[in-house]
Design an enzyme around this catalytic site. Structure first.
Site, mmCIF file in Angstrom:
data_model
loop_
_atom_site.group_PDB
_atom_site.id
_atom_site.type_symbol
_atom_site.label_atom_id
_atom_site.label_comp_id
_atom_site.label_asym_id
_atom_site.label_seq_id
_atom_site.Cartn_x
_atom_site.Cartn_y
_atom_site.Cartn_z
ATOM 1 N N GLY A 291 7.230 4.349 8.432
ATOM 2 C CA GLY A 291 6.333 5.460 8.728
ATOM 3 C C GLY A 291 6.557 5.972 10.140
ATOM 4 C CB SER A 292 4.472 8.075 12.295
ATOM 5 O OG SER A 292 3.327 7.303 12.599
ATOM 6 C CB THR A 293 7.454 6.284 16.430
ATOM 7 O OG1 THR A 293 8.792 6.246 15.891
ATOM 8 C CG2 THR A 293 7.453 5.517 17.739
ATOM 9 N N GLY B 31 3.663 2.707 13.989
ATOM 10 C CA GLY B 31 4.479 1.515 14.192
ATOM 11 C C GLY B 31 4.094 0.766 15.459
ATOM 12 C CD GLU C 7 13.171 3.610 8.246
ATOM 13 O OE1 GLU C 7 13.098 4.404 9.207
ATOM 14 O OE2 GLU C 7 13.129 3.956 7.069
ATOM 15 C CE LYS D 218 -1.883 2.630 3.164
ATOM 16 N NZ LYS D 218 -1.981 3.981 2.585
#
Lengths: 305, 480
Positions: B238-240, B243, B260, B186
């Protein structure tokens, strides 16, 4: 412990013939192992540990959540010093642990036999394997960087080197069934690479782990590198799984709590080792026991005059 | 000074190389196929807010269809295929990316807002290099250090961000395919177009249907994909915050996960650094890609004894940055990717001033339309300030100082993140001493923001886990 098996338990001691001036055996108080010392639980609690056939073996410290947090503080404080040792030095210390354990072989055979209810023969096999496991990981400490690292051929004038480094503080839930070999098999790989550990010993069979702490304490292993808690896994593990200063979580001994603990660990993005079904602790261990709690650092530098 | 010598004339790259369709369907099982629902997303050019195209929003049913196609392709075609043959498909894809590089670069700049200079020289060549590098692994996996016969995991669910759209796609798809997995990927909500062009490239390469599936959509599509029980592996960049959510979703299953995530990289400048090089590196570190870089050097740690000399030179260099039309070949800093990101950057920058730090920006004319934020440097920053702690993901640099190497390392490591760091010194032993102590997955010394498919990339601590690139990156897609 073996020598005082005959006199263990007050009821039996009372029935000893009064005429025989038997020397009263000095029993050991089993405590926690935190920051290189042997404190009782700050909660003042203990719990009875029995052999599989119901014999009372000892009272173990029933560690609290506060003890778990204190152990994390100790492990964090020890990390910089331990990772700062040379890999060779860490290997020497792990080998020293093997030497100390070998020297107390008979004692550990007694303890393992009492804890597991197995025969002496299988206890001897387990203790020998535990000694050999320390030797195995003593040899790993200065090999892992070459096996797990790499010099990378990037397409430009750069030196580019990847090396493994320890994740930091790792919380380990030791296996519930195998109190010595299983314990060593999960702890030694974590510290061989430079991590420090907070270990929750087998809930029902915690005594060999605490006796092992006496080995660690006399092997030049710096205080705080391994911290051992005894008590209820279900009480201690959630605190460790959620703790923001814990970098890794080994769920080997988590049992039915594993999924819930992994979810909790997600909030701080811990490196998690999921439990494997029916691990064979006698088998040669997979390298993943080390690599799961290693980071890869890649350093770039230009090449030029 | 340069102003007195000459002015830049506009040098725009032509858009003619790109032929956009007005609307795009999902790419499932080798074909573009309509989504089950009516919902569409319009993707904009962030430089002028003009719509570029509409894309479909994949529903749970569409995700399920894509996962089943990927499973079938894995079991029947891609998994059993000899590694050498798989590798040849990847080599072919790499070649087509090179052949269509300019088209991809212009499209990426249109959809993302980053300068054509970067898409042309960094994003697209690196994406091609990633496929070329991993293609060569496909028939050599027994030498990857993961055992004599490592096995693919199966179907990988992959979710990527908007900051390097095609490059992140390459980081995800190339290793997955080389190791014998199939994928459902995606792309980000605001930058789906190069992924859809990549789908056409897969068709052009004759890649078997179902090996690569591209599903567009927003957060709910991503959520459905990472939660799908028919996938064996989740890979996310992407963002923490997201995540953490994904790690929670995957917890308690047998599915594997690599993440990551964010960063707050420190760029340490010692007093013996080559100042001009360090200035260049600090500028690259934070203003490359408008600072939309998870490994950006967003904290400058400069040794106190050279701070007074360093900062004016840094400002002078920043005044020379050209902010504007991303398609102009002279442009250094392009548009912010979206209105939402611009709002976040503005909010954090405003907080910086409220908390007492001093903001400085060069005099620069920003275009009237589109999403723009001038390069900004905060001085007088303490470690407690939000601009020193939180990932801004924009062209905002926070300057702190230090006296001793120990203090530099302490401050650099004083963050829950651990993705990148920079060290600037002419003394080799000091560089290595510092690099050893930095808790970061990538340490650039006397350089910054360098990437290569052979070089593992990924974070410590809350910057995520797993590596992408190099031999290390293969581990995420193989069972030993």
């Amino acid at each position: 412990m073996g020598k005082d098996d005959k006199t263990r338990g007050r009821a039996r001691a009372v029935r000893e013939p009064a005429a025989q001036p038997a020397r009263l055996v000095v029993r050991k108080t089993y405590k926690l192992y935190v920051k290189g010392a042997f404190p009782r639980s700050e909660s003042g609690r203990s719990y009875p540990v029995t052999s599989p056939d119901g014999r009372h073996l000892a009272n173990a410290a029933l560690a609290s959540r506060k003890d778990a947090r204190d152990a994390v503080v100790a492990a964090r404080a020890a990390f910089a010093g331990w990772v700062g040792r040379t890999a060779y030095n860490r290997g020497q210390i792990l080998y020293r642990v093997a030497e100390m354990l070998e020297g107390r072989r008979a004692q550990f055979v007694d303890e393992v036999a009492a804890a597991t209810g197995g025969d002496r023969r299988s206890a001897e096999t387990a203790v020998d394997a535990a000694v050999d496991r320390w030797v195995h990981y003593a040899g790993w400490s200065d090999k892992i960087a070459q096996v797990a690292g790499a010099a990378n051929p990037v397409s430009g004038p750069y030196f580019n080197l990847s090396t493994p480094e320890p994740s930091g503080v790792v919380a380990v839930l030791a296996p519930q069934d195998d109190p010595l070999l299983g314990f060593v098999s999960v702890v030694a790989p974590v510290i061989a690479t430079g991590n420090t550990a907070v270990v929750v010993a087998s809930e029902e069979r915690p005594l060999p782990a605490i006796t092992l702490a006496e080995v660690l304490a006399t092997s030049d292993l710096p205080g705080g590198v391994v911290n051992i808690l005894t008590g209820r896994t279900a009480e201690l593990a959630p605190t460790l799984a959620a703790h923001a200063d814990v970098n890794g979580l080994d769920l080997t001994g988590a049992g039915g709590l594993a999924a819930e603990l992994e979810q909790s660990a997600a909030a701080t993005l811990k490196r998690v080792m999921r439990p494997r079904p029916a691990p064979d602790w006698a088998a040669k261990p997979p390298i993943e026991r080390m690599t799961r709690f290693l980071e890869t650092k890649t350093v770039w530098h230009p090449i030029g005059v | 000074m340069a102003d007195e010598i000459f002015e830049y004339a506009p040098a725009p790259e032509s858009r003619a190389v790109v032929s956009l369709r007005s609307s795009y369907d999902l790419f499932i099982d080798g074909e573009f196929t309509p989504a089950s629902g009516e919902e569409r997303i319009t993707t904009l050019n962030p430089a002028d807010e003009e719509p570029l195209a509409e894309v479909a929003v994949a529903s749970e049913a569409d995700i399920d269809r894509a996962v089943r196609a990927a499973r079938r392709a894995f079991e029947e075609v891609w998994g059993p295929m000899p590694g050498a043959e798989r590798g040849k498909y990847l080599f072919r894809i790499s070649r087509i990316i090179q052949e269509r590089a300019r088209e991809l670069a212009v499209l990426e700049t249109l959809d993302n807002g980053k300068p054509i200079k970067e898409t042309r020289d960094v994003d697209i060549p690196l994406a091609a290099a990633h496929f070329f590098y991993h293609a060569g692994w496909a028939d050599k996996l027994e030498h990857a250090g993961l055992g004599p016969a490592p096995r693919p995991l199966g179907v990988a669910a992959q979710v990527i961000p908007w900051n390097f759209p095609l490059l992140m796609l390459a980081w995800k798809i190339a290793p997955a395919l080389a190791t014998g997995n199939t994928v459902v990927l995606k792309p980000a909500e605001t930058t789906p177009l190069t992924a859809l062009l990549f789908a056409e490239i897969c068709q052009e390469a004759g890649l078997p249907p179902g090996v690569v599936n591209i599903v567009t959509g927003a957060a709910s599509t991503g959520r459905a994909l990472v939660a799908h029980p028919g996938t064996d592996k989740v890979a996310f960049t992407g963002s923490t915050a997201v995540g953490r959510e994904i790690a929670r979703t995957v917890a308690g299953t047998d599915r594997r996960l690599t993440l990551e995530l964010g960063g707050k990289g420190a760029n340490i400048v010692y007093d013996d650094a080559a100042i001009d090089q360090a200035v260049e590196g600090v500028v690259t570190g934070i203003f490359f890609n408008q600072g939309h870089v998870c490994c950006a050097g967003s904290r400058l740690l400069v040794q106190e004894s050279v701070a007074e000399e360093f900062l004016p030179r840094l400002r002078a260099r920043i005044e020379r940055l050209r902010v504007g039309d991303p398609l102009d070949k002279n442009t250094d800093v392009g548009a912010i990717n979206s209105a939402a990101q611009l709002a976040r950057i503005r909010d954090l920058a405003a907080t910086g001033e409220q908390e007492g730090a001093t903001a400085w920006s060069p005099a620069c004319d920003l275009p009237e339309r589109g999403y723009w934020f001038a390069p900004t440097v905060f001085t007088g920053v303490s470690q407690a300030h939000r601009v020193a702690r939180e990932e801004i993901f924009g062209p905002v640099l926070s300057v702190l100082t230090f006296r001793t190497p120990e203090e530099a390392v302490l401050k650099a490591n004083n963050t829950p993140y651990g993705l990148s760091a920079g060290v600037w010194t002419e003394k080799g032993s000091r560089m290595l001493w510092t690099a050893n102590r930095l808790r970061a997955g990538v340490v650039w010394s006397n350089t910054f923001n360098k990437f290569d498919p052979a070089s593992p990339f990924g974070g410590y601590k809350e910057s995520g886990y797993g590596r992408e690139g190099g031999r290390h990156g293969l581990e995420a897609y193989l069972d030993g």
